[in-house]
Write a protein that holds these residues in place. Structure first.
Motif, mmCIF file in Angstrom:
data_model
loop_
_atom_site.group_PDB
_atom_site.id
_atom_site.type_symbol
_atom_site.label_atom_id
_atom_site.label_comp_id
_atom_site.label_asym_id
_atom_site.label_seq_id
_atom_site.Cartn_x
_atom_site.Cartn_y
_atom_site.Cartn_z
ATOM 1 N N HIS A 281 16.760 2.345 13.805
ATOM 2 C CA HIS A 281 15.611 3.179 14.137
ATOM 3 C C HIS A 281 15.006 3.025 15.511
ATOM 4 O O HIS A 281 14.497 3.976 15.982
ATOM 5 C CB HIS A 281 14.720 3.503 13.056
ATOM 6 C CG HIS A 281 13.502 2.339 12.942
ATOM 7 N ND1 HIS A 281 13.949 0.945 12.556
ATOM 8 C CD2 HIS A 281 12.587 2.379 13.313
ATOM 9 C CE1 HIS A 281 12.828 0.492 12.600
ATOM 10 N NE2 HIS A 281 11.747 1.251 13.113
ATOM 11 N N VAL B 117 1.827 4.800 -0.524
ATOM 12 C CA VAL B 117 0.667 4.223 0.421
ATOM 13 C C VAL B 117 -0.630 4.127 -0.147
ATOM 14 O O VAL B 117 -1.587 3.285 0.237
ATOM 15 C CB VAL B 117 0.780 4.945 1.963
ATOM 16 C CG1 VAL B 117 -0.144 4.648 2.912
ATOM 17 C CG2 VAL B 117 2.176 4.836 2.481
ATOM 18 N N ARG C 222 15.164 10.273 6.063
ATOM 19 C CA ARG C 222 15.203 11.168 4.841
ATOM 20 C C ARG C 222 16.540 11.318 4.784
ATOM 21 O O ARG C 222 17.034 11.986 5.650
ATOM 22 C CB ARG C 222 14.042 12.216 4.960
ATOM 23 C CG ARG C 222 12.672 11.996 4.949
ATOM 24 C CD ARG C 222 11.944 13.100 5.198
ATOM 25 N NE ARG C 222 10.652 12.895 5.664
ATOM 26 C CZ ARG C 222 10.060 12.550 6.814
ATOM 27 N NH1 ARG C 222 10.934 12.296 8.041
ATOM 28 N NH2 ARG C 222 8.827 12.162 7.122
ATOM 29 N N ASP D 165 8.436 12.630 1.346
ATOM 30 C CA ASP D 165 7.043 12.609 2.069
ATOM 31 C C ASP D 165 5.914 12.424 1.083
ATOM 32 O O ASP D 165 5.026 11.451 0.941
ATOM 33 C CB ASP D 165 6.621 13.746 2.625
ATOM 34 C CG ASP D 165 7.653 13.935 4.007
ATOM 35 O OD1 ASP D 165 8.394 13.140 4.333
ATOM 36 O OD2 ASP D 165 7.761 15.006 4.345
ATOM 37 N N GLN E 190 3.661 8.939 0.438
ATOM 38 C CA GLN E 190 2.342 9.091 0.480
ATOM 39 C C GLN E 190 1.314 8.648 -0.498
ATOM 40 O O GLN E 190 0.593 7.858 -0.385
ATOM 41 C CB GLN E 190 1.875 10.709 0.746
ATOM 42 C CG GLN E 190 0.481 10.798 1.299
ATOM 43 C CD GLN E 190 -0.005 9.995 2.655
ATOM 44 O OE1 GLN E 190 0.672 9.840 3.237
ATOM 45 N NE2 GLN E 190 -1.223 9.664 2.687
ATOM 46 N N ALA F 146 11.984 3.394 4.880
ATOM 47 C CA ALA F 146 10.642 3.281 5.287
ATOM 48 C C ALA F 146 10.336 2.037 5.465
ATOM 49 O O ALA F 146 10.814 0.756 5.165
ATOM 50 C CB ALA F 146 9.842 3.790 4.226
ATOM 51 N N HIS G 113 2.685 -1.558 13.835
ATOM 52 C CA HIS G 113 3.157 -0.415 13.394
ATOM 53 C C HIS G 113 2.678 -0.058 12.053
ATOM 54 O O HIS G 113 2.458 -0.826 11.136
ATOM 55 C CB HIS G 113 4.730 -0.342 13.355
ATOM 56 C CG HIS G 113 5.324 -0.393 14.721
ATOM 57 N ND1 HIS G 113 5.343 0.730 15.769
ATOM 58 C CD2 HIS G 113 5.833 -1.373 15.285
ATOM 59 C CE1 HIS G 113 5.906 0.362 16.571
ATOM 60 N NE2 HIS G 113 6.101 -0.968 16.534
ATOM 61 N N ALA G 114 2.262 1.225 11.662
ATOM 62 C CA ALA G 114 1.810 1.782 10.456
ATOM 63 C C ALA G 114 3.058 2.073 9.599
ATOM 64 O O ALA G 114 4.125 1.897 9.788
ATOM 65 C CB ALA G 114 0.936 2.824 10.660
ATOM 66 N N ASN G 115 2.552 2.179 8.263
ATOM 67 C CA ASN G 115 3.494 2.416 7.179
ATOM 68 C C ASN G 115 4.294 3.739 7.614
ATOM 69 O O ASN G 115 3.432 4.573 8.049
ATOM 70 C CB ASN G 115 2.724 2.623 5.841
ATOM 71 C CG ASN G 115 2.322 1.315 5.518
ATOM 72 O OD1 ASN G 115 2.920 0.152 5.542
ATOM 73 N ND2 ASN G 115 1.172 1.385 4.722
ATOM 74 N N ARG G 116 5.298 3.907 7.401
ATOM 75 C CA ARG G 116 6.040 5.134 7.755
ATOM 76 C C ARG G 116 7.344 5.429 7.286
ATOM 77 O O ARG G 116 8.050 4.591 6.923
ATOM 78 C CB ARG G 116 6.161 5.315 9.603
ATOM 79 C CG ARG G 116 7.037 4.147 9.983
ATOM 80 C CD ARG G 116 6.561 4.047 11.480
ATOM 81 N NE ARG G 116 7.610 3.172 12.055
ATOM 82 C CZ ARG G 116 7.718 1.738 12.030
ATOM 83 N NH1 ARG G 116 6.753 1.163 11.293
ATOM 84 N NH2 ARG G 116 8.454 0.998 12.741
ATOM 85 N N ILE G 117 7.804 6.615 7.047
ATOM 86 C CA ILE G 117 9.406 7.040 6.926
ATOM 87 C C ILE G 117 10.198 6.776 8.103
ATOM 88 O O ILE G 117 9.828 7.340 9.008
ATOM 89 C CB ILE G 117 9.462 8.290 6.132
ATOM 90 C CG1 ILE G 117 8.698 8.344 4.549
ATOM 91 C CG2 ILE G 117 10.952 8.725 5.794
ATOM 92 C CD1 ILE G 117 8.750 9.826 4.005
ATOM 93 N N VAL G 118 11.526 6.130 7.680
ATOM 94 C CA VAL G 118 12.319 6.141 8.955
ATOM 95 C C VAL G 118 13.378 7.275 8.774
ATOM 96 O O VAL G 118 13.565 7.932 9.697
ATOM 97 C CB VAL G 118 13.033 4.828 8.985
ATOM 98 C CG1 VAL G 118 14.146 4.848 9.974
ATOM 99 C CG2 VAL G 118 11.821 3.466 9.238
#
Length: 235
Positions: free
Chosen positions: A127, A42, A24, A35, A39, A94, A17-22
């Protein structure tokens, strides 16, 4: 030797899995603040570790233990209380570099920050089980309510014959539970300890410490650790 997982964690592979927000927090129009911040993290425009002027960092294992449910949390979860953020930024959870992170605004009032940290921590454990932000938020909040606002303790403060709550008492209740007073009211309403009318009336209260009235307002027929140090040391 394989590393032993904490008893409240289940193994889960995040390697694909990539870096991501879970999840907000805050109003929808302010979500781009989260965001943009993530960003830039990252893209290495700023760094979260080692801790310093940017953020206070702590581990989330005490939060996980307090919640008490066995959920598929990512390994090595950490809490970052960020300094210098805009007031509208509330926080987010995240996955970053295959680890779980909870980001909150260090300037937020302590009880609200405590609630946010618990909520975002739980969101990392849930999540993979919920497909929408709304359903994830609602289930996360319910688990937080059960852990921080148990029935027996909440019902000791509320009953349906109370017609007014003094500002000092609202402040004391929020301090006792270490969550914002509106969240205590929401839980009391869910548990049917107060009516819809009481909820609407009590939501107008502005909790304020240090002012104690001479009487208790009831109806005519009524009767008479490290993270914690960061959050509440000023109190």
């Amino acid at each position: 030797m394989a590393k032993k997982l904490p008893k409240n964690q289940l193994p889960l592979d995040f390697s694909v899995h990539a870096n991501r927000i879970v999840l907000r927090l805050g109003q929808l129009q302010h979500h781009p603040l989260a965001d943009d911040l993530f960003q830039r993290l990252v893209q290495k425009e700023w760094i979260i570790e080692p801790p310093g002027e940017v953020a206070d960092i702590s581990f989330a294992q005490d939060i996980v233990a307090h919640i008490g449910h066995k959920l598929p949390y990512p390994e090595g979860m950490k809490i970052a209380q960020l300094h210098g953020c805009e007031a509208e930024f509330k926080g987010f959870s995240a996955i970053f570099q295959q680890k779980g992170w909870i980001f909150v605004n260090a300037a937020t009032e302590a009880t609200e920050r405590n609630y946010q940290i618990h909520l975002l921590t739980v969101s990392l454990g849930l999540h993979s089980l919920y497909t929408t932000a709304e359903s994830l938020f609602n289930r996360s909040e319910q688990l937080v309510f059960e852990a921080l606002l148990p029935l027996k303790e909440v019902e000791s403060f509320f009953r349906k014959d109370i017609v007014k709550i003094p500002e000092f008492l609202a402040s004391d209740i929020a301090t006792f539970f270490r969550v914002p007073f509106p969240m205590v009211l929401k839980r009391a309403l869910q548990l049917r300890l107060i009516s819809d009318e009481q909820y609407r009336n009590f939501m107008t209260i502005n909790p304020e410490s240090g002012r104690k009235p001479r009487e208790l307002f009831v109806s005519d027929d009524g009767t008479m650790d490290d993270l914690e140090a960061q959050l509440f040391s000023e109190e």
